[in-house]
Design a protein around this motif. Structure first.
Motif, short mmCIF file in Angstrom:
data_model
loop_
_atom_site.label_atom_id
_atom_site.label_comp_id
_atom_site.label_asym_id
_atom_site.label_seq_id
_atom_site.Cartn_x
_atom_site.Cartn_y
_atom_site.Cartn_z
N UNK B 505 -24.42 -35.81 6.64
CA UNK B 505 -23.95 -36.03 5.27
C UNK B 505 -22.58 -35.39 5.08
N UNK B 506 -22.42 -34.18 5.61
CA UNK B 506 -21.14 -33.48 5.50
C UNK B 506 -20.03 -34.28 6.18
N UNK B 507 -20.42 -35.02 7.23
CA UNK B 507 -19.44 -35.87 7.93
C UNK B 507 -19.17 -37.17 7.18
N UNK B 508 -19.88 -37.35 6.07
CA UNK B 508 -19.63 -38.56 5.27
C UNK B 508 -20.59 -39.69 5.54
N UNK B 509 -21.60 -39.41 6.35
CA UNK B 509 -22.58 -40.46 6.63
C UNK B 509 -22.03 -41.47 7.61
N UNK B 510 -22.49 -42.69 7.52
CA UNK B 510 -22.18 -43.70 8.53
C UNK B 510 -21.21 -44.74 8.00
N UNK B 511 -20.41 -45.29 8.90
CA UNK B 511 -19.66 -46.51 8.60
C UNK B 511 -20.64 -47.66 8.76
#
Lengths: 515, 515
Positions: B505-511
């Protein structure tokens, strides 16, 4: 009636007009089941049940309360004890007699277009029969009346997926001595499909046969050659046949009318708690009754009825449309085929209301019955509450379910045209088939068009009132009755029937067995 | 949770305790279908559909939007046009690739007691998957939430006739980029059954695989050997596969996880109006997708999915659980067996409410699917409104219908004891079996005990509130959730999962593909 007129002119155009006059309803059609039956028993298991039931008939026998029946069986070679009224059947005697029964029957309606073939791959659907109560959403549950009876017969006449009538509800507002006269008159005048008679004594059966003969306008000799009405004989399980039932077997056989022998073998109550044991008992009782019919009149039309279900072991209440019911229905078909007899099964539920339970239990029963090779499906439409109530909404829901099964029995057509390579080429990747020529040429008749099912999206359905299927069924039954017109009948025939009923009423009606 | 503890101690006594702890619910059991499938197509018709679908693949091919997929297929010998993105498949190429797929798959759950075999005579039931809406009688129809998602997973965990989880409703209150993290976490912590992942891009699939690996506590190598989650790939019918779907086929194959290729071939819309034509298209698309998976990783676990239904030709609305659906489900089974592949079908209805229509359409679908030899039944519980809504009441009604089918799959036992000649002798003519020794020894387990069905007589049922099946199902789902306790999970595993989710989540989740 538009549908009637359409049918009488004949031909495909007329059939289309007839269908158009009955929106949502199948046109009349002799049904054919093209699929091989499901076999839940191995051939060895069928033989084990067969053998055990012959042992029951040889070792224990049946108690048969009717003197004349025991006399016939004694004369045919059975071992009869008049004190205990026990009859033991030698297996040779049973199998020889059962072997004389025909494998198929043509039932003759007063409208010959409504004759039905029963046997082989042909099958027919019948209304509910016998509940003491009627119900609908508006008036609730009440004792059945002649008005309710007549309304159910109107529905049976209107919906042509119903092939054969029954006595859909008991009209308890009519005196028992004359009830068979009123019900037969209503069936014959409001419908032109094959009627039913209860075996409640010699006179009611004779009266009904005479009325059907009058309605068909044929002589007694032809009537005896052409089965034109039918009864159901329930043995008094376990292993017993009472006076009206035994008399009914004999009288219907001698009159050449269809008798369906159906033991009501409720596993855990009137039959062993194991399905195999209940089937042994069903088979023994069915073979005994059918043997009696063939001894009374060799070659008389009969059906092998299976009605094995189970009780709720917590309460003792009968259950219907259970997994056990479905298996027993399939096994019953295997047994009937073992003897080359037409097979009767039923569309049943224990639900007290025409709800989701009623639908899923009926479907379990229907799939078991129909994939089991049933030729005559009784209680096809309207049965509720373990047979204690005939429901108008359930009738319409059942018509939908029966029509869906009838559509299921239409085989997939596989031809160069239906394989549709040209259509796939025309439409191509990512395209849509709705406007394709292949679609346009077929869309009107491609799929089953439902009677009750609502396939609109949620918003459109909600906008239209958000009625569930049971409420929609209520509307459909009301609309159908409001638009109903009886089928044509020669005024002279109508008069003759009325005169017969008037005379028999004046004579006090019938003496009933056991009444 | 009592049932869990019971299961962990093992043995028949534990199984009985487990069953007792879940009233009305089947104990966990690997299901087996003992009956030969119904064949609605002749062998010649199966071959005609097979041949026509190979001609589709050879002559027209599929449009495949994912460059890597076209590259793999070109390298394998397919004829690829990168301009139109059309891929034409030689029949030898297709059949060789499909021939590498395994005939059966073992799905590994984090609780090994919940592993399931898929293939042969083994089958498994799965929840509904994918609807954007949730509904129940109390709160009505609303957009699905993570709370609804979690509640459905709790029901899936509780009712052991459900073998495998899905994403029972779309939690639209969770951001799309992290949705797969939340749904996988909820599935893995609230249940110990096999989870599902949507093929919405490379990262969501990789994340889910990693989370399942963590939950199972195994290394990546073992994970690649043991299918432990699954996806469904819907081709973009007609004759097209988009980027996320083609990527999902390749990624799941390379990860050794189960991919079920299911064309959604709605006759009259995305497929030809004839069932034969729709089946040709279904078969062509399924073979192409399965071939791609086997080219990406020979021997990767796959399923052949059939989802041919028809539109309402009056409105264009999709219809489900129709007679045509049942026939297509049976035919789909014949095609899957033609290629020796596990077969997936579904329990579906177009009804907008959990009513009689929902029940009879689901039953048509269930009988078609299960008698057609389905190995994985998707949308087994909860599907409503053509898949637009996951209904809590429908979930419970479906559990009842699935349990009834599971009981139907228990064969009739035919032994000297079950043939019950002694019991018949003991009870005799006119007697009653309720108190017989033969009955007493068996009554507790003789018959299916229902979850929702009410078999009481009308008066007792009315006295108890007169609730229809849908209202009773509402009560049952509420009670089940109120009593729910999640299955045990090692705290370290729980922590590792939470840490993984937090990091991603901290990485922004998935493309997401196409998002």
């Amino acid at each position: 009636m538009e549908a009637e007129r359409g049918r009488r002119t004949g031909g495909a155009g007329a059939r289309r007009r007839a269908a158009a006059a009955k929106p949502g309803a199948f046109p009349w059609r002799q049904l054919r089941n093209p699929y091989p039956p499901i076999e839940v028993l191995t051939p060895e298991q069928v033989e084990a049940i067969h053998e055990a039931s012959l042992r029951v008939l040889e070792d224990f026998g049946l108690r048969i309360l009717f003197d004349e029946a025991r006399g016939l069986l004694r004369a045919a070679g059975a071992e009869v004890d008049d004190g205990s009224r026990r009859v033991r059947f030698d297996r040779g005697l049973v199998m020889e007699a059962v072997g004389k029964a025909p494998a198929a029957v043509r039932l003759h309606a007063r409208n010959p277009a409504h004759d039905v073939e029963v046997g082989g791959d042909k099958l027919a659907f019948i209304t509910v029969g016998g509940p003491p109560n009627a119900s609908d959403l508006e008036r609730g549950r009440r004792a059945g009346s002649l008005a309710d009876f007549s309304d159910f017969i109107r529905l049976a006449q209107h919906f042509d997926v119903i092939h054969v009538a029954n006595q859909p509800v008991e009209p308890v507002d009519v005196e028992p001595q004359v009830r068979h006269l009123e019900t037969t008159l209503a069936t014959l005048t409001l419908s032109d499909k094959v009627p039913f008679v209860f075996a409640r004594g010699a006179q009611p059966v004779a009266d009904a046969i005479e009325m059907v003969r009058i309605a068909r306008g044929i002589d007694a000799e032809r009537m005896a050659r052409e089965p034109s009405l039918y009864t159901v004989i329930n043995t008094n399980s376990p292993l017993q046949i009472d006076v009206p039932m035994a008399r009914g077997i004999i009288d219907m056989a001698r009159a050449g009318q269809l008798m369906i022998l159906t033991p009501f073998t409720l596993a855990g109550a009137m039959a062993p708690v194991t399905l195999a044991g209940a089937l042994v008992q069903q088979n023994a009782e069915a073979l005994a009754g059918i043997a009696l019919s063939q001894i009374a009149n060799p070659g008389a039309p009969v059906g092998y009825g299976g009605f094995t279900s189970n009780v709720d072991m917590r309460s003792g209440a009968p259950a219907f449309g259970t997994p056990e019911y479905a298996k027993a229905a399939l096994a019953g078909g295997q047994l009937a085929r073992r003897y080359g007899l037409p097979y009767r099964s039923s569309n049943v539920t224990a639900s007290n209301v025409a709800d989701a339970q009623a639908a899923y239990e009926s479907e379990m029963a229907l799939w078991g019955a129909l994939l089991g090779g049933t030729h005559l499906l009784m209680h096809g439409a309207g049965w509720l509450e373990g047979g204690l109530t005939a429901s108008f909404e359930k009738f319409v829901l059942d018509v939908e379910m029966l029509q869906m099964m009838a559509a299921f029995f239409e085989e997939i057509e596989v031809t160069p045209e239906t394989l549709a390579l040209d259509a796939l080429h025309e439409v191509g990747p990512g395209g849509h088939f709705f406007g394709a020529a292949h679609t346009m040429a077929r869309y009107e008749t491609a799929f089953y068009a439902p009677l009750v099912s609502d396939w609109r999206n949620f918003e459109a359905w909600q906008e239209a009132g958000g009625l569930d299927a049971t409420r929609r069924a209520h509307r459909i039954y009301k609309q159908t009755l409001a638009a109903f017109e009886p089928p044509p009948m020669d005024p002279a025939v109508r008069e003759a029937l009325a005169a017969f009923v008037a005379r028999r009423k004046a004579e006090g009606g019938a003496v009933l067995d056991g009444a």
